[in-house]
Design a protein around this motif. Sequence first.
Motif, PDB file in Angstrom:
ATOM      1  N   LEU A  31       0.631  -1.177  -0.074  1.00 30.83           N
ATOM      2  CA  LEU A  31      -0.131   0.033   0.099  1.00 30.83           C
ATOM      3  C   LEU A  31       0.859   1.105   0.019  1.00 30.83           C
ATOM      4  O   LEU A  31       0.489   2.015  -0.953  1.00 30.83           O
ATOM      5  CB  LEU A  31      -0.807  -0.060   1.015  1.00 30.83           C
ATOM      6  CG  LEU A  31      -1.844   1.181   1.189  1.00 30.83           C
ATOM      7  CD1 LEU A  31      -2.867   1.224   0.319  1.00 30.83           C
ATOM      8  CD2 LEU A  31      -2.900   0.946   2.599  1.00 30.83           C
ATOM      9  N   ALA A  32       1.838   1.336   0.821  1.00 32.32           N
ATOM     10  CA  ALA A  32       2.827   2.525   0.906  1.00 32.32           C
ATOM     11  C   ALA A  32       3.540   2.708  -0.207  1.00 32.32           C
ATOM     12  O   ALA A  32       3.457   3.664  -1.062  1.00 32.32           O
ATOM     13  CB  ALA A  32       3.800   2.250   2.023  1.00 32.32           C
ATOM     14  N   ALA A  33       4.007   1.658  -1.152  1.00 32.78           N
ATOM     15  CA  ALA A  33       4.638   1.786  -2.482  1.00 32.78           C
ATOM     16  C   ALA A  33       3.795   2.162  -3.331  1.00 32.78           C
ATOM     17  O   ALA A  33       4.054   2.998  -4.176  1.00 32.78           O
ATOM     18  CB  ALA A  33       5.154   0.243  -2.845  1.00 32.78           C
ATOM     19  N   ALA A  34       2.342   1.846  -3.629  1.00 36.38           N
ATOM     20  CA  ALA A  34       1.608   2.263  -4.361  1.00 36.38           C
ATOM     21  C   ALA A  34       1.100   3.723  -4.359  1.00 36.38           C
ATOM     22  O   ALA A  34       1.338   4.588  -5.215  1.00 36.38           O
ATOM     23  CB  ALA A  34       0.219   1.455  -4.535  1.00 36.38           C
ATOM     24  N   LEU A  35       0.946   4.288  -2.883  1.00 39.80           N
ATOM     25  CA  LEU A  35       0.752   5.532  -2.830  1.00 39.80           C
ATOM     26  C   LEU A  35       1.965   6.269  -2.966  1.00 39.80           C
ATOM     27  O   LEU A  35       1.918   7.540  -3.460  1.00 39.80           O
ATOM     28  CB  LEU A  35       0.490   5.823  -1.115  1.00 39.80           C
ATOM     29  CG  LEU A  35      -0.932   5.060  -0.683  1.00 39.80           C
ATOM     30  CD1 LEU A  35      -1.263   5.130   0.721  1.00 39.80           C
ATOM     31  CD2 LEU A  35      -2.152   5.940  -1.444  1.00 39.80           C
ATOM     32  N   THR A  36       2.994   6.063  -2.701  1.00 39.17           N
ATOM     33  CA  THR A  36       4.280   6.748  -2.673  1.00 39.17           C
ATOM     34  C   THR A  36       4.526   7.002  -4.314  1.00 39.17           C
ATOM     35  O   THR A  36       4.899   8.284  -4.720  1.00 39.17           O
ATOM     36  CB  THR A  36       5.659   6.047  -2.143  1.00 39.17           C
ATOM     37  OG1 THR A  36       5.166   6.021  -0.796  1.00 39.17           O
ATOM     38  CG2 THR A  36       6.607   6.890  -2.477  1.00 39.17           C
ATOM     39  N   THR A  37       4.246   5.961  -5.062  1.00 41.33           N
ATOM     40  CA  THR A  37       4.644   6.059  -6.624  1.00 41.33           C
ATOM     41  C   THR A  37       3.696   7.026  -7.150  1.00 41.33           C
ATOM     42  O   THR A  37       4.358   7.759  -8.212  1.00 41.33           O
ATOM     43  CB  THR A  37       4.229   4.635  -7.184  1.00 41.33           C
ATOM     44  OG1 THR A  37       5.207   3.914  -6.739  1.00 41.33           O
ATOM     45  CG2 THR A  37       4.402   4.772  -8.677  1.00 41.33           C
ATOM     46  N   LEU A  38       2.730   7.057  -6.863  1.00 36.87           N
ATOM     47  CA  LEU A  38       1.377   8.061  -7.502  1.00 36.87           C
ATOM     48  C   LEU A  38       1.745   9.390  -7.015  1.00 36.87           C
ATOM     49  O   LEU A  38       1.601  10.271  -7.624  1.00 36.87           O
ATOM     50  CB  LEU A  38       0.140   7.654  -7.081  1.00 36.87           C
ATOM     51  CG  LEU A  38      -0.489   6.483  -8.241  1.00 36.87           C
ATOM     52  CD1 LEU A  38      -1.664   5.809  -7.662  1.00 36.87           C
ATOM     53  CD2 LEU A  38      -0.312   6.980  -9.566  1.00 36.87           C
ATOM     54  N   LEU A  39       2.119   9.455  -5.652  1.00 32.27           N
ATOM     55  CA  LEU A  39       2.317  11.011  -5.212  1.00 32.27           C
ATOM     56  C   LEU A  39       3.583  11.565  -5.679  1.00 32.27           C
ATOM     57  O   LEU A  39       3.834  12.774  -5.826  1.00 32.27           O
ATOM     58  CB  LEU A  39       2.697  10.834  -3.491  1.00 32.27           C
ATOM     59  CG  LEU A  39       1.170  10.771  -2.776  1.00 32.27           C
ATOM     60  CD1 LEU A  39       1.675  10.393  -1.148  1.00 32.27           C
ATOM     61  CD2 LEU A  39       0.342  11.721  -3.032  1.00 32.27           C
ATOM     62  N   ALA A  40       4.506  10.699  -6.097  1.00 28.17           N
ATOM     63  CA  ALA A  40       5.651  11.221  -6.838  1.00 28.17           C
ATOM     64  C   ALA A  40       5.698  11.580  -8.220  1.00 28.17           C
ATOM     65  O   ALA A  40       6.526  11.923  -8.837  1.00 28.17           O
ATOM     66  CB  ALA A  40       6.753  10.323  -6.611  1.00 28.17           C
TER      67      ALA A  40
END
Length: 393
Positions: free
Chosen positions: A334-343
Motif C-alpha cells: 500500500l505504501a509503495a502504490a501511494l508513494t509512486t503516485l504521489l511522486a
Amino acid sequence: MLPPDLPPQERLTVLHVSQPVDGGLAHVVAGLVRSQVAAGLRVVVAAPPGGTLHAAAAVAGAEVVLWSARGTFGTALSGARRLARLIRRAGPHLVHAHGTRAGAAVQLAVRGRIPTVYQPHCWPFEADGALAARTAVVRERRTVRWAHRVVCASEAQRARGAAARVAGRWVVLPSGVDLRRFAPGDDDRRQERRDCLPALRDTVPAGAPLVVCVARLCRQKGQSTLLRAWTEVTAAVPDAHLVLVGDGPDRAALHRAAPPGVVFAGAVDGAAPWYRAADLVVLPSRWEGMALAPLEAMACGRPVVLTDVGGARECLPPDAADACLVPPDDPAALAAALTTLLAAPDRRTALGARLLEHVRSAHDARRTAGAVLNVYRELLAVPPVLTAARAGR
C-alpha cells in the motif's frame, strides 16, 4: 416504467427493508428510492431510527416507517412479526431487503408469498470469526432460499456466495454513483477548496500532497493497515498528509495509532468536496461487495488506490488495475502504490482522467436504478406472481 399487467389505476408499491441505515448501504437505498419515486412508484422504507437513511428517503418522497431486528433470535422473531404486520398495512407488490438482518427478517415474515429481492451488499461470513462465519453461512442459505432474486454488486461477490453454497437466483448489478453530485472540480482552485474545509485549513500546509480516505472507521475498511503504511509514505514524501473522513467504532484506536501528518475529519455531510480537495484517494478495505467511495472519487476525476477485494477489480478499467490495486492487509504494498503516485503528478492526472471516463461509461447510478426496475418488472410481469402477492397480504 410499470409492469405491463398492472391495472393502470393501480400504483406499484415497493417496500424497501433496510438494516443498517448508514454508510454505503444507506446511499444505495436512498438512490434507489429517489429513482423509483421519480418513476412513479409508491415507495415505503422500513428501517431502524438513526443513520442517514430515514431523512434521505423522506426527502426523496418515500413513506418512512420505523422498524428494526436487532439482538437475539427471539427478538429477531419479534422483529419479523412486526415486519409482517407492517407488510399487511403497506400492501407492497414487491419487497426489497437490504443487508443480512433485513434479509433474514423478510425471509421469516414473507416466506416467498410476495416477490422478494434480497441485496446483501456484503456477505456477513466474510467479516466474522470461524464459528460465527459458519452460522452466518447457514443463515444466508436460508435467506436466499426464499428470495426470488439475489442482487450482488459484483461478480466477485456472487462467486463468493456461490463458493459458500449460498444458492441464489443471482443478478449482478454493478454499483453506480450519481454523476450530478460527483463531478470534477477546477483543479486550479484545489487549494481554495481545501481552505473551505475547516479540518484542512489549519492543519495541512498549502500545496502539501494530500491523500484522502472516505469510509466508516471500522475493521472492514482497513484504516489500521493504512496507518501502518503511512510512516513509509512520509519517509519518501515528508510533506504528505492523510485525512480520514468518517466516524465509527474504531475511531479511538485509530487516533492512538496515528503517526504525524494524519487528520481525522469526522463524519461529514457530503464527501464530494473531500475528493476534489485530494491529490489521491485510498480505500484499504478487507472485504467489500463493490464499494461506492472509489467510484465517487473516480467520478470527481481522482486517481484511487484500492485493495484487491470484492468488486474492486471490476470497478476499474483493466488498464488501470496495476496502478490502483494492492493486496489487502499489506502495508508495504500500500505504501509503495501511494508513494509512486504521489511522486508522479502527471501520471496521477492521466490516471484520474482515465478513471473518470470509465465511471461515466460503466457506473452511472441511473443505469443501476434502471436495471433494478427491470428486475422488478421481470418478477411482476407474470399475472400469477401478482395474484400470489395479493394472497400473501
